[in-house]
Design an enzyme around this catalytic site. Structure first.
Site, PDB file in Angstrom:
ATOM      1  N   ASN A 254      40.170  43.095  33.580  1.00  0.00           N
ATOM      2  CA  ASN A 254      41.524  42.903  34.105  1.00  0.00           C
ATOM      3  C   ASN A 254      42.087  41.508  33.862  1.00  0.00           C
ATOM      4  OD1 ASN A 254      41.752  45.541  35.000  1.00  0.00           O
ATOM      5  ND2 ASN A 254      40.884  45.073  36.999  1.00  0.00           N
TER       6      ASN A 254
ATOM      7  N   HIS B 208      31.416  38.222  38.434  1.00  0.00           N
ATOM      8  CA  HIS B 208      32.789  38.153  37.933  1.00  0.00           C
ATOM      9  C   HIS B 208      33.255  36.705  37.765  1.00  0.00           C
ATOM     10  CE1 HIS B 208      35.925  40.765  36.699  1.00  0.00           C
ATOM     11  NE2 HIS B 208      36.687  40.724  37.763  1.00  0.00           N
TER      12      HIS B 208
ATOM     13  N   ASP C   2      33.172  37.393  32.077  1.00  0.00           N
ATOM     14  CA  ASP C   2      32.042  38.316  32.176  1.00  0.00           C
ATOM     15  C   ASP C   2      32.316  39.596  31.398  1.00  0.00           C
ATOM     16  OD1 ASP C   2      33.992  38.614  34.472  1.00  0.00           O
ATOM     17  OD2 ASP C   2      32.907  40.499  34.663  1.00  0.00           O
TER      18      ASP C   2
ATOM     19  N   ASN D  14      43.130  39.407  38.147  1.00  0.00           N
ATOM     20  CA  ASN D  14      44.118  40.236  37.464  1.00  0.00           C
ATOM     21  C   ASN D  14      45.462  39.547  37.262  1.00  0.00           C
ATOM     22  OD1 ASN D  14      44.842  40.332  40.136  1.00  0.00           O
ATOM     23  ND2 ASN D  14      45.212  42.529  40.191  1.00  0.00           N
TER      24      ASN D  14
END
Length: 181
Positions: free
Chosen positions: A108, A19, A87, A62
């Site tokens: 997100n 991530h 990613d 997020n």
């Protein structure tokens, strides 16, 4: 002025996770340009030159839109001059995809940026990480040693593409780098 934002999560527990590949690309760009991200503002870190800003939000993924909105507003950066690196589980491991606009695709961080900027017309460089099992565990998992060695080539090419974007039109960059690896 161009704004280059690599997405990731802050903290050592997220280093070298799938991530955080946006952070890894930004680190490579900074290394290649021999600069350091030493400015801290807007809950992020960045390097600012006359022509570009290279940045990492220090919010969690997020909430990335808060940083992108604040820094682009403060430095009066046109939305057309922003590119986000992140990613993508739906892209084959190691592949690079550069797009001029689109939905968040379930990411997100990108969802928050689109929401906060009020447009899907945000340039992005997506790094393929593939998919395996539980999505949350997979993206927050660290690369294996073998996978990390393989992804280094993609990171190098992504960094080259972003540096090219600083001085070229996005269509030139897309034609040269899309589909690499």
């Amino acid at each position: 002025m161009k704004l280059i934002v690599g997405l990731g999560n802050p903290g050592s527990e997220y280093e070298k996770t799938r991530h955080n590949i946006g952070f890894l690309v930004v680190d490579k760009i900074a290394s290649d340009l021999n600069v350091s991200l030493t400015e801290t503002k807007f809950n992020g870190i960045f390097y600012k030159s006359r022509d570009f800003i290279i940045a990492k939000p220090l919010t969690y993924m997020n909430k990335s839109g808060e940083f992108v909105t604040a820094i682009s507003s403060y430095y009066n950066i046109n939305k057309d001059d922003i590119i986000v690196i992140y990613d993508d589980m739906d892209l084959e491991f190691g592949k690079i995809s550069i797009k001029q606009k689109g939905s968040s695709g379930g990411h997100n961080g990108m969802r928050d940026i689109i929401e906060k900027l009020g447009t899907e017309e945000i340039k992005r460089l997506k790094m393929g990480i593939g998919r395996d099992g539980n999505a949350i565990n997979y993206v927050l998992g660290k690369f294996s040693i073998a996978d990390f060695e393989l992804i280094q080539k993609s990171i190098k090419i992504a960094a080259e593409a972003i540096v090219s974007f600083i001085y070229n039109d996005i269509r030139f960059v897309m034609n040269k780098y899309n589909g690499n690896l």
